[in-house]
Design a protein around this motif. Structure first.
Motif, PDB file in Angstrom:
ATOM      1  N   GLU A  74      -6.482   5.330   0.454  1.00 19.92           N
ATOM      2  CA  GLU A  74      -7.557   4.907  -0.426  1.00 19.92           C
ATOM      3  C   GLU A  74      -8.952   5.857  -0.377  1.00 19.92           C
ATOM      4  OE1 GLU A  74      -7.714   0.717  -0.828  1.00 19.92           O
ATOM      5  OE2 GLU A  74      -5.818   0.643  -1.732  1.00 19.92           O
ATOM      6  N   ARG A 112       0.930  -1.078   0.067  1.00 14.08           N
ATOM      7  CA  ARG A 112      -0.047  -0.038   0.042  1.00 14.08           C
ATOM      8  C   ARG A 112       0.773   1.307   0.079  1.00 14.08           C
ATOM      9  NH1 ARG A 112      -5.284   1.536   2.439  1.00 14.08           N
ATOM     10  NH2 ARG A 112      -5.926  -0.662   2.587  1.00 14.08           N
ATOM     11  N   GLU A 162     -11.504   8.491  -1.919  1.00 17.36           N
ATOM     12  CA  GLU A 162     -12.374   8.864  -3.156  1.00 17.36           C
ATOM     13  C   GLU A 162     -12.456   9.949  -3.613  1.00 17.36           C
ATOM     14  OE1 GLU A 162     -15.989   7.119  -1.269  1.00 17.36           O
ATOM     15  OE2 GLU A 162     -15.718   5.384  -2.728  1.00 17.36           O
ATOM     16  N   ARG A 167      -8.941   8.467 -10.706  1.00 18.40           N
ATOM     17  CA  ARG A 167      -9.246   7.464  -9.375  1.00 18.40           C
ATOM     18  C   ARG A 167      -9.875   8.186  -8.446  1.00 18.40           C
ATOM     19  NH1 ARG A 167      -4.327   4.998  -6.689  1.00 18.40           N
ATOM     20  NH2 ARG A 167      -3.218   6.670  -7.652  1.00 18.40           N
ATOM     21  N   LEU A 190      -3.230   9.347  -0.170  1.00 19.37           N
ATOM     22  CA  LEU A 190      -3.716   8.263  -1.212  1.00 19.37           C
ATOM     23  C   LEU A 190      -3.832   6.970  -0.338  1.00 19.37           C
ATOM     24  CD1 LEU A 190      -1.923   9.541  -4.327  1.00 19.37           C
ATOM     25  CD2 LEU A 190      -4.382   9.579  -3.883  1.00 19.37           C
ATOM     26  N   ASP A 231       2.585   2.014  -3.315  1.00 20.02           N
ATOM     27  CA  ASP A 231       1.563   2.027  -4.490  1.00 20.02           C
ATOM     28  C   ASP A 231       1.337   3.565  -4.265  1.00 20.02           C
ATOM     29  OD1 ASP A 231       1.327  -0.293  -5.354  1.00 20.02           O
ATOM     30  OD2 ASP A 231      -0.717  -0.828  -4.500  1.00 20.02           O
ATOM     31  N   ALA A 232       1.003   4.038  -2.965  1.00 25.05           N
ATOM     32  CA  ALA A 232       0.813   5.245  -2.657  1.00 25.05           C
ATOM     33  C   ALA A 232       1.823   6.251  -3.139  1.00 25.05           C
ATOM     34  CB  ALA A 232       0.624   5.634  -1.234  1.00 25.05           C
TER      35      ALA A 232
END
Lengths: 345, 268
Positions: free
Chosen positions: B182, B140, B184, B213, B179, B143-144
């Motif tokens: 996660e 995670r 929205e 995203r 981020l 990815d961020a």
């Protein structure tokens, strides 16, 4: 554009004129008086600062000199030997023999109890006042907590005798004994409620306002954007406090704890009132005991021999070294904290 | 910008689920008795960047701080009205404020990495709160950091203190930190105001990638920035929404005289 130099010139001449004016009306005397005032100020303030330093040196010198006979007689063993016998009659075993083992133990244990109670409570108060209470409530409670620091220790000691001792004896000590009696440190309740445990609780009352006030200021100084940064990640209040506030102030909290420790180590009178003047190391916290500071306060006036006086000085020396170490430790950690804070801003 | 190119390994567009839209309805916000936001209706369309512009003190920061309910954290501050995330009113008493803030991330005016924490721990702070651990956590964080265009600059020194990074890197770290939860929607409160032009450019480029995203609102006092990054622009003045529309229109053919005066620099 032509105007500019002309204006500049006009300004210069005006300033010069002003200066001449000041020179004429002010007079040399005024200037000399000013200079003398500044020098006197410098001299007086420097003298005051030097006096403080000299005072520390004098105290240390006196304490070291006073403890010399005892140091040469008992050596470092004084720190852990538990006999303290001022009796001079030759028939008694170990007469006129001194060791501070009981006192060092009592000092460390009462201070530890005080910190175990006061640090979590003080941090809780600091958290509440700095982040959870409404501003108006904090404005009332904050000063009251600090007022606790101004209650004379002899009065807190009295309260320890009159209120705390019966309460500990009748309620807290039996409860702790029945729940945790198997650990030996929570032995049979004593007869009075006076003892090491009572002294520790009394000390915690004196340490509490120190911890509460310092941690409150520490938490208030954590930048708002950091707290909001945590909240914006979906942290609860407690998670925000734990991950950001406590985390970034931990060295400050340690420094506050050491300052509290210094207060607890050195307190004499309230401990004398509540510790029950014991003469041996007992496993149970509910037993009587004594501390370095308390023993000095009890016996110095009525000391019967030169060696006893010297041994009391030796106790003072041990206490002094403990306090100096605590203070230097706090300053070192606080310095590190200040640098960390500097990096944040 | 080779660094940026290298970071664009993210699967392009094609979001697993489309981001929600945000609808602000009749929003009023107060500090004590002072009303700073005076009844605003505004839509943040899904997967678009909406810029919010206006002179200092016009209530633009206060307004977006109501969108993740951070406004109410200030002593004496409160708000009225509704903010709908798709169709859910985030001010509904049944809605958990923590869940709101996990769904709606925020990047602040000044980079605010947690001091005394490493680069890794900063990004991991949010996921850790929701119980993500070990390999999933590491993934995670990576990815961020990749999404924030920072991975290639820091992947070999994740355990170093976050404060050792430059200002621009710190701000991208804060974007990565947001981020990693996660979210929205991401709210940005003048995210470049403390950065130099190069660092600003990098963040502006990021926004273009991110909006595939998330839905983005960015408060800015920099009109060129709004023109560069935003699909739509809203102009606020004295706590009121004067005009909102496609960025192109706001800057070329505004309907309101005050908008025109502001974007042409007659006041500010």
């Amino acid at each position: 554009m032509l105007l500019c130099p002309a204006m500049a010139h006009a300004e210069t001449t005006a300033t010069e004129a002003d200066l001449r004016q000041i020179g004429r009306s002010g007079g040399g005397l005024r200037r000399m008086a000013d200079r003398f005032g500044d020098r006197a100020l410098l001299g007086l303030t420097a003298l005051a600062s030097l006096a403080a330093v000299a005072l520390i040196a004098l105290v240390i010198d006196r304490v070291v000199a006073g403890s010399m006979p005892s140091i040469s007689k008992f050596g470092l063993g004084f720190l852990w030997h538990t006999t303290w016998n001022p009796s001079l009659s030759s028939g008694v075993r170990d007469s006129n023999v001194f060791g501070a083992g009981v006192l060092v133990y009592g000092t460390l244990v009462t201070s530890a109890i005080a910190l175990l109670i006061a640090v979590p409570l003080g941090i809780a108060i600091g958290v509440y006042l700095s982040m959870l209470s409404s501003g108006r409530l904090a404005a009332v409670i904050g000063p009251l907590v600090e007022l606790l620091a101004s209650v004379p220790s002899v009065i807190i000691g009295l309260w320890g005798i009159v209120v705390l001792a019966p309460f500990l004896h009748s309620t807290i000590e039996p409860a702790l004994h029945s729940a945790l009696g198997w650990t030996a440190i929570f032995g049979e309740p004593g007869t009075t409620g006076l003892g090491i445990f009572n002294a520790g609780v009394v000390l915690s009352i004196m340490v509490l306002p120190i911890i509460a006030a310092i941690t409150r200021d520490l938490f208030l100084n954590v930048p708002r954007e950091l707290k909001e940064g945590a909240l914006a990640l979906g942290a609860t209040r407690w998670e925000m406090i734990r991950t950001v506030v406590l985390h970034s102030t931990r060295s400050g909290i340690i420094a506050a704890t050491i300052l509290g420790l210094a207060r607890a180590l050195g307190e004499a009178i309230a401990v004398t009132q509540t510790i029950g003047a014991g003469t041996a190391i007992k496993a149970s916290l509910f037993a009587n005991g004594d501390t370095l500071g308390s023993r000095i306060a009890e016996q110095f006036i009525g000391a019967v021999s030169k060696l006893q006086v010297s041994s009391l000085f030796y106790c003072a020396l041990i206490l002094l070294v403990m306090e100096l170490m605590a203070n230097i430790g706090a300053q070192l950690i606080a310095g590190r904290y200040a640098r960390l804070q500097g990096a944040v801003r | 910008m080779p660094g940026v190119q290298a970071d664009k390994k993210q699967p392009p567009a094609a979001p697993s689920r489309p981001a929600p839209s945000v609808h602000v309805r009749g929003l009023r916000a107060f500090y004590g008795r002072a009303e700073r936001v005076k009844g605003i209706d505004l839509d943040l369309p899904a997967n678009e960047v909406t810029a919010i512009i206006g002179p200092s003190g016009c209530g633009k920061s206060t307004m977006i701080r109501c969108i993740n309910r951070l406004h109410e954290e200030i002593a004496g501050a409160r708000s009225e009205g509704r903010v709908l995330l798709d169709s859910v009113n985030i001010y509904d008493p049944a809605v958990d404020v923590i869940a709101v803030r996990r769904a709606i991330g925020m990047v602040f005016q000044r980079p605010n990495p947690f001091p005394a924490m490493s680069i890794f721990d900063n990004v991991a702070a949010g996921p850790r709160l929701s119980g993500v651990r070990r390999e999933r956590l590491r993934q995670r964080v990576q990815d961020a950091l990749e999404s924030a265009g920072l991975w290639h600059e820091v992947h070999d020194r994740l355990s170093q203190p976050a404060l050792a990074l430059s200002g621009g890197q710190q701000q991208r770290l804060c974007i990565a930190r947001a981020l990693a939860v996660e979210p929205e929607v991401i709210l940005m409160d003048e995210p470049c105001s403390a950065l130099d032009p190069t660092a600003t450019l990098r963040i502006e480029e990021l926004l273009d990638d991110l909006k595939s995203r998330v839905t983005i609102a960015i408060v800015t006092h920099n009109m060129q920035q709004a023109a560069r990054v935003a699909d739509r622009t809203a102009f606020l003045l004295d706590g009121e929404l004067i005009e909102v529309g496609p960025t192109q229109e706001i800057f070329t053919t505004p309907r309101d005289r005050r908008t025109e005066d502001y974007v042409t620099g007659k006041f500010g």
